[in-house]
Design a protein around this motif. Sequence first.
Motif, PDB file in Angstrom:
ATOM      1  N   ARG A   1      32.686  38.507  45.307  1.00  0.00           N
ATOM      2  CA  ARG A   1      33.797  37.610  45.675  1.00  0.00           C
ATOM      3  C   ARG A   1      33.246  36.230  45.689  1.00  0.00           C
ATOM      4  O   ARG A   1      32.357  35.779  46.236  1.00  0.00           O
ATOM      5  CB  ARG A   1      34.393  37.948  47.285  1.00  0.00           C
TER       6      ARG A   1
ATOM      7  N   ALA B   1      40.540  46.717  40.352  1.00  0.00           N
ATOM      8  CA  ALA B   1      39.308  47.087  40.948  1.00  0.00           C
ATOM      9  C   ALA B   1      39.418  47.749  42.285  1.00  0.00           C
ATOM     10  O   ALA B   1      40.011  47.165  43.032  1.00  0.00           O
ATOM     11  CB  ALA B   1      38.183  45.900  40.847  1.00  0.00           C
TER      12      ALA B   1
ATOM     13  N   GLY C   1      41.352  32.152  46.533  1.00  0.00           N
ATOM     14  CA  GLY C   1      41.813  32.014  45.112  1.00  0.00           C
ATOM     15  C   GLY C   1      40.719  31.439  44.105  1.00  0.00           C
ATOM     16  O   GLY C   1      40.823  31.489  42.940  1.00  0.00           O
TER      17      GLY C   1
ATOM     18  N   LYS D   1      36.976  36.504  41.413  1.00  0.00           N
ATOM     19  CA  LYS D   1      36.247  37.549  41.779  1.00  0.00           C
ATOM     20  C   LYS D   1      35.446  37.797  40.253  1.00  0.00           C
ATOM     21  O   LYS D   1      35.828  37.615  39.186  1.00  0.00           O
ATOM     22  CB  LYS D   1      37.088  38.579  42.056  1.00  0.00           C
TER      23      LYS D   1
ATOM     24  N   GLN E   1      44.158  37.190  47.657  1.00  0.00           N
ATOM     25  CA  GLN E   1      44.470  36.953  48.732  1.00  0.00           C
ATOM     26  C   GLN E   1      45.332  35.652  48.854  1.00  0.00           C
ATOM     27  O   GLN E   1      46.205  35.356  49.745  1.00  0.00           O
ATOM     28  CB  GLN E   1      43.225  36.576  49.480  1.00  0.00           C
TER      29      GLN E   1
ATOM     30  N   SER F   1      45.327  42.279  38.451  1.00  0.00           N
ATOM     31  CA  SER F   1      45.467  41.035  37.569  1.00  0.00           C
ATOM     32  C   SER F   1      46.274  41.759  36.406  1.00  0.00           C
ATOM     33  O   SER F   1      46.082  43.031  35.884  1.00  0.00           O
ATOM     34  CB  SER F   1      44.036  40.717  36.836  1.00  0.00           C
TER      35      SER F   1
HETATM   36  N1  LIG Z   1      40.555  44.179  43.176  1.00  0.00           N
HETATM   37  C1  LIG Z   1      41.180  43.416  42.284  1.00  0.00           C
HETATM   38  N2  LIG Z   1      41.467  43.882  41.171  1.00  0.00           N
HETATM   39  C2  LIG Z   1      41.868  43.128  40.179  1.00  0.00           C
HETATM   40  N3  LIG Z   1      41.811  41.859  40.157  1.00  0.00           N
HETATM   41  C3  LIG Z   1      41.466  41.382  41.333  1.00  0.00           C
HETATM   42  C4  LIG Z   1      40.989  41.984  42.445  1.00  0.00           C
HETATM   43  N4  LIG Z   1      40.790  41.245  43.289  1.00  0.00           N
HETATM   44  C5  LIG Z   1      40.974  39.775  42.825  1.00  0.00           C
HETATM   45  N5  LIG Z   1      41.288  39.926  41.536  1.00  0.00           N
HETATM   46  C6  LIG Z   1      41.770  38.759  40.861  1.00  0.00           C
HETATM   47  O1  LIG Z   1      41.043  37.739  41.257  1.00  0.00           O
HETATM   48  C7  LIG Z   1      41.913  36.640  41.451  1.00  0.00           C
HETATM   49  C8  LIG Z   1      41.550  35.786  42.740  1.00  0.00           C
HETATM   50  O2  LIG Z   1      41.613  36.497  43.670  1.00  0.00           O
HETATM   51  P1  LIG Z   1      41.616  36.056  45.414  1.00  0.00           P
HETATM   52  O3  LIG Z   1      42.086  37.148  46.260  1.00  0.00           O
HETATM   53  O4  LIG Z   1      42.428  34.880  45.406  1.00  0.00           O
HETATM   54  O5  LIG Z   1      39.976  35.658  45.695  1.00  0.00           O
HETATM   55  P2  LIG Z   1      39.480  35.635  46.898  1.00  0.00           P
HETATM   56  O6  LIG Z   1      39.669  36.967  47.806  1.00  0.00           O
HETATM   57  O7  LIG Z   1      37.793  35.795  46.682  1.00  0.00           O
HETATM   58  O8  LIG Z   1      39.690  34.409  47.491  1.00  0.00           O
HETATM   59  C9  LIG Z   1      43.248  37.252  41.819  1.00  0.00           C
HETATM   60  O9  LIG Z   1      44.264  36.486  41.412  1.00  0.00           O
HETATM   61  C10 LIG Z   1      43.019  38.319  40.713  1.00  0.00           C
HETATM   62  O10 LIG Z   1      43.419  38.056  39.393  1.00  0.00           O
END
Ligand SMILES: Nc1ncnc2c1ncn2[C@@H]1O[C@H](COP(=O)(O)OP(=O)(O)O)[C@@H](O)[C@H]1O
Lengths: 113, 113, 113, 462, 462, 462
Positions: free
Chosen positions: A101, A64, B87, B90, B38, A29
């Motif tokens: 998540r 993270a 999306g 988290k 993701q 992020s």
């Molecule tokens: N490991 C991580 N470190 C920092 N930010 C993260 C991390 N994982 C997700 N995010 C943040 O959360 C948002 C949503 O992540 P996403 O992968 O789309 O969620 P999911 O995997 O739950 O579908 C990302 O756009 C990012 O900003």
Amino acid sequence: MKLIVAYIQPEKLSDVKQALYAAEVFKLSVTNALGCGQQGGYHETYRGVDIEVNLLKKVRLEIAVNDNFVKPTVDAIVAGARTGKIGDGKIFIVPLDECIRIRTGETGSEAIG
Amino acid sequence: MKLIVAYIQPEKLSDVKQALYAAEVFKLSVTNALGCGQQGGYHETYRGVDIEVNLLKKVRLEIAVNDNFVKPTVDAIVAGARTGKIGDGKIFIVPLDECIRIRTGETGSEAIG
Amino acid sequence: MKLIVAYIQPEKLSDVKQALYAAEVFKLSVTNALGCGQQGGYHETYRGVDIEVNLLKKVRLEIAVNDNFVKPTVDAIVAGARTGKIGDGKIFIVPLDECIRIRTGETGSEAIG
Amino acid sequence: MGMAVTVLVLLVQGAWGQDTQPASPAAIAEKAQAGVEATQTAINTVWTLLAAFLVFFMQAGFAMVETGFTRAKNAANIMMKNLMDFSFGSIAFFVVGYGLMFGASNGGFFGTDKFLLAHADVATGDGLWQMAFWLFQIVFAATAATIVSGSMAERTKFGAYIAYSIVISLVIYPISGHWIWNADGWLAKLGFHDFAGSTVVHSVGGWAALAGAAILGPRIGKYVKVNGKTRAKAIPGHSITLGALGVFILWFGWFGFNPGSTTAGMNLSIATIAVTTNLAAAAGAVAAMCTAWLHFGKPDTSMALNGALAGLVAITAPCAVVSPTAAVIIGLVAGVVVVLSVEVIDKILHIDDPVGAVSVHMVCGVLGTLMVGLFASPAYIAASGVACEPGLFYGGGLKQLSVQAAGIVAVGGWVLVTAGSMFLLLKKVNLLRVSREEELRGLDIGEHGMEGYNGFQIFVTE
Amino acid sequence: MGMAVTVLVLLVQGAWGQDTQPASPAAIAEKAQAGVEATQTAINTVWTLLAAFLVFFMQAGFAMVETGFTRAKNAANIMMKNLMDFSFGSIAFFVVGYGLMFGASNGGFFGTDKFLLAHADVATGDGLWQMAFWLFQIVFAATAATIVSGSMAERTKFGAYIAYSIVISLVIYPISGHWIWNADGWLAKLGFHDFAGSTVVHSVGGWAALAGAAILGPRIGKYVKVNGKTRAKAIPGHSITLGALGVFILWFGWFGFNPGSTTAGMNLSIATIAVTTNLAAAAGAVAAMCTAWLHFGKPDTSMALNGALAGLVAITAPCAVVSPTAAVIIGLVAGVVVVLSVEVIDKILHIDDPVGAVSVHMVCGVLGTLMVGLFASPAYIAASGVACEPGLFYGGGLKQLSVQAAGIVAVGGWVLVTAGSMFLLLKKVNLLRVSREEELRGLDIGEHGMEGYNGFQIFVTE
Amino acid sequence: MGMAVTVLVLLVQGAWGQDTQPASPAAIAEKAQAGVEATQTAINTVWTLLAAFLVFFMQAGFAMVETGFTRAKNAANIMMKNLMDFSFGSIAFFVVGYGLMFGASNGGFFGTDKFLLAHADVATGDGLWQMAFWLFQIVFAATAATIVSGSMAERTKFGAYIAYSIVISLVIYPISGHWIWNADGWLAKLGFHDFAGSTVVHSVGGWAALAGAAILGPRIGKYVKVNGKTRAKAIPGHSITLGALGVFILWFGWFGFNPGSTTAGMNLSIATIAVTTNLAAAAGAVAAMCTAWLHFGKPDTSMALNGALAGLVAITAPCAVVSPTAAVIIGLVAGVVVVLSVEVIDKILHIDDPVGAVSVHMVCGVLGTLMVGLFASPAYIAASGVACEPGLFYGGGLKQLSVQAAGIVAVGGWVLVTAGSMFLLLKKVNLLRVSREEELRGLDIGEHGMEGYNGFQIFVTE
Ligand SMILES: Nc1ncnc2c1ncn2[C@@H]1O[C@H](COP(=O)(O)OP(=O)(O)O)[C@@H](O)[C@H]1O
Ligand SMILES: Nc1ncnc2c1ncn2[C@@H]1O[C@H](COP(=O)(O)OP(=O)(O)O)[C@@H](O)[C@H]1O
Ligand SMILES: Nc1ncnc2c1ncn2[C@@H]1O[C@H](COP(=O)(O)OP(=O)(O)O)[C@@H](O)[C@H]1O
């Protein structure tokens, strides 16, 4: 798990992203920030009046990761962001208790990636 | 005490706020962020040239809570933000050593709420 | 080492910076944030329709310090930001595991300052 | 250009060159008379063209108002709509629309020739004049078309908007325009008076805007159900500065719109018209500001801006036949009405019109058209040389007023039916509205694959 | 002002005052004739001045387009460049440039007098007219100068830009302008026809823009090597609203540019020219929009805006000699060409022209100049009274077309050589381009020590 | 509009219709003479109206300059002030102001009739002309009013500003205007020459701006005590692009302001005036840019923009009586003076004038008024037909210069006393300045309950 917070030069963001991808860190992020560090700032004038700009534009990363990913991530950030000049930035590592998540409700190391 | 950091879809902010209110969490801080997760990103073109946008707009919440409020807060965020689609975002939980209310100088659990 | 996160009123930033300098804390990072706290928010109308603005503009400081600097830093923030009115803000102290200066690769307490 | 000057000198010498023998007084006098006529034609042409240029510039005003009062994520889309409605509209009006409007009348209902500017023979003075008149008409047609863009902003598919703007310039506007501004139109013959287009231009755009906004439905998040009651929520515009700039540009352009509608610089009532136009706009802004202040507790900037436009729309029909004092009154009334109308349409009818286009153009267009029937003054009618009966307040009884009302109803019906059917059809085949996801992310990305304000950090917390 | 009115009355009375004895018919007739002549001069002066004002306003249009299509961090620099090229250009053209262009010709190559407006004796009617003509010319010269600003945006040193804009207004533009718009210029004598400056103004600016952009090199990050192949990356502009506003302002100003180039309100073909100008712009926007839609999958707003400008540039040379239908065709061609040209220059030639100035002004300027040789129609030539042979499609064969081609080559060569040498020289002495660090941080801070958008949070993540 | 054309044809036929019997040469000649007179009136009317439209558009320019040079959080407030000062001003000037200024003079001090446009009988040609003249005057009055908005920006209560703008349009501006522009005004009779209003308009606004800014006090954070010494801090404006757009619009509008002040298109010195106006503006920008570069180390964009305005204000009084070369000199002097003046007012006097209104309008207004006494040239005086003595450099001695000085002092005193008392009164009753909290949060929210740039993330770290 750790939460890695890094401040880097804005123009280095794409290099850092590339380096992170190479280290298989795909999630991160980004926010814009202003930073006050060793780097001096600069002077602007506006209509002849001096403005001291000592808050410089920086990009803040928040990543993270599981514990085994800490070193690769830090190395990747350093690889991407280092120029050797003052202002390159700084990395902070904060303990992370839990990660969830939202979509699936998964937690912990599975959720992080 | 914990510091809860959550990334959610921008358009879900008001739902999350509602859910947090219902859980009696009234204090929070919000920033805009760009996220790489993701979720795939999308392609724009500008004047015929492709732009790959893989940093998507997200909202970052920061909520400091006492330990007994961690679960209700996380649940409320999940309730407000979940659509089941990639999306959704988290949640990260970071240990919080201390909290000080500037106005009164109170500290710890009293200060947090 | 600790990571100090503080939310203050935007117009207090320069006072806080001054106080931090006096306390020999020279490095910090700043972002803009919106906050929801005890302070009530206000009502705007646009074209006769009510808008409830309960996210107020705040400035978020992030300062990494060695343990012996925690108290001076907190005191400086409080000194600079306190007016005694609701909305003065809040300070959070998070444990910090590690700190890396990107330029030199130094770590720990040396890197922080 | 260098050459043009030479040519001019030749032309002038052709008319005025020193003859080798002394000319007779009669010959000189006749030459002078011919010269006067040529000169007067030139003044009228120059005036009409410059007025048309000003009216063209109103496109920039509309673009700025519409984008200023809507969100940043749809800014590029709104620019595109404003550019393309003028561009497609120009071509459509050139090929078909102008002929339907100003061609030889078929029973007072539509024109049948003058397509493709075929009637303008540049070898003749009249042919050149036809060119100037055509230009003045095309910029008017485009004004009607562009009004709709605002009320349908932030959720309409770009393709649907293009289709709509072609149809209005091709058929809808020219036909009702024919009724009123073609000397043989049926409303013209009834004595309907709409000097510069409160009805012909603004109401037509406004009715179409109403049909469009109603059929399209509100933007996501505009109306929320709270305890079973629908509550309107505000979706503030992203740039009051651009919105205000737009209003100043429109006001500026209106000095072409109204005074220019004499299409004759020799008709000195252009001065009166400019004065009434300015006073009504000023009064509209004052009245709307005060109404908003009293009504909402604070003087809303966007309402005051709407008020100026309301005054301008309302004075457009009567500008040539009313006194300056009457113009102030008309402006004041329009300023109050526009604020109330925005409220009714939003809070009671729940029709989502982001920029207030329906209130400004339709409601105040109707209002202005009726004002002719109230305030038309014999002295001003005579001075401007138009055909109009005195209004109710000037001893004319209800005659002009009832003709005005008839025209309003006829035009309103025509536009609601035609524009309405078109929008319903587009809706049916699912071409009218963008997807929910696209609407949330913004039409700039969805429709045009770009952002309006690249690099600016824009809060995405709605 | 109060006094001015009195004076006017006196002047008019001077000419028309009641004599104490009844005047003879001959005397009256002669007075009338004199009056007609004075009146016609006044119309021409008023027209030319108003057109010049509109052309001046195009500076605002250029400023908005250029800043809209580039990044926020260079906005103040672009404003400064647009302000200063006009300001330095005005002074340079006043002192030297105008004389080189319109002074007595030395062999058809450059002028030798009329410096410092010395020839305009205000005691004479002609002297006053010379003032009006001069004003019209200076705003044209400034248009040519300002074009370059866009193609060299975001990386040029401010001092270098000042130097360039003085040189183009002082020498480059006036000399090639002399060839064409001075009646004794060698291209004018060959019969080259460029009514309002597709070549004289736009191509000159466009060729200089090409030389500048090529010599300067691309912005950092514009082209990246991926697997040994150079790939263009997009650097989106920061404000599509301001860019669109700029295009509307330019279109508005073009109504001064083209019709004004008669420098005579008595020449009624101003109406035709306004019509062809408008139709070509509309067609250009339509064609560019459609081309982009088909070609890129989505209708890019900035391309449609470029399309309108392309149509305007292309119609500038032929505006007085082609029919409205031909104008539509010319506009359509220009709209397609500009999109393809932007692609070729970016993706194949890898010349970084942030706003598309080369494609719009040089490519479409050349195109428009050639169009004269294809579409010039005898009827329109006669109506506007210019010297031009009929085009290929109107039975004129290749005659005019080949003269047009010759002029294009001559002017292109002249500008490429002179502007190119100047930019190369500046590059050599390292005065042309800002440092890498300054470019990344933005020229606003580096060159002017300020920010364009203070307080706005702008993403700095490129 | 269709009808208007018919009417025109009738009107023309009325004058020129074919008589059934051949007319006598004398009759034809007289008709021609009458036609010439009508035509000349039309040209003057058309010119005056178009100039008035351009001057109206300057309101947009002022709005953009003022908002561009101040912070984003007060943008909607500044738009509102600019809209409402024009709107209230129009009504106030209509009801009372115009009469005080142009009505029959009471001892040279104020007018006593022509209220509510009662004197303009539209049945007569003169009545229609009075309408045009009135419009030209109202847009001038509004210019004076709007100047103050900039110097008092970011801290004045909206209600106070409304009150002020009514008073200046109602009384302050008309009375001093009467002295100079009413033929019977006492300064006019002394021979004071201010062609287009360096004193009448700009200084009046500028003095009021000075009084307002001084009485209001500086914005929070503008001056800080460091070691007992007051240091000025910069509060940068939020949009240099809008500021620059505003300057281009003002420059464009000034072509109506100065040349239009002949109120006669038949007075061909309009061309000279346009040239001197343009050259002074260009020279002002160049000089201010260079001064800033030398003085501050970098060429400040906002100073260069101020320089162009300084040149325009300074040439406004002498525009009709000086040569182009003198205009360049006047512009250069104004450009240097404005930069120094901004510094003195800010760093020495510590009066907080966010946009430099006092320096531009008052200081350069005074400067320009004096320049008449130095540079007025007999040739140009004769050409424009105004009443003015030659200046010091043209052998006129100190005569005109001393009259100019007298006028400057009289007007300055009048405005300082009246505007000053009003602002002091408003301050006394605590209606002048917003609360500290409101000022910090921005007047947009405090005064109008809205934000200027909704959705944009704006740094709030001052
Ligand atoms: N490991 C991580 N470190 C920092 N930010 C993260 C991390 N994982 C997700 N995010 C943040 O959360 C948002 C949503 O992540 P996403 O992968 O789309 O969620 P999911 O995997 O739950 O579908 C990302 O756009 C990012 O900003
Ligand atoms: N102790 C700190 N706390 C918070 N942010 C810091 C700290 N030290 C550095 N930063 C952030 O990192 C950025 C780079 O710091 P800088 O001093 O220029 O790096 P270096 O010391 O490695 O040259 C700063 O602008 C600031 O945003
Ligand atoms: N528990 C919390 N979690 C996250 N942010 C908080 C929390 N409490 C306060 N804040 C932040 O601090 C700001 C000031 O809070 P406020 O309630 O006004 O302070 P106080 O209670 O000391 O008067 C809030 O706007 C918010 O941004």
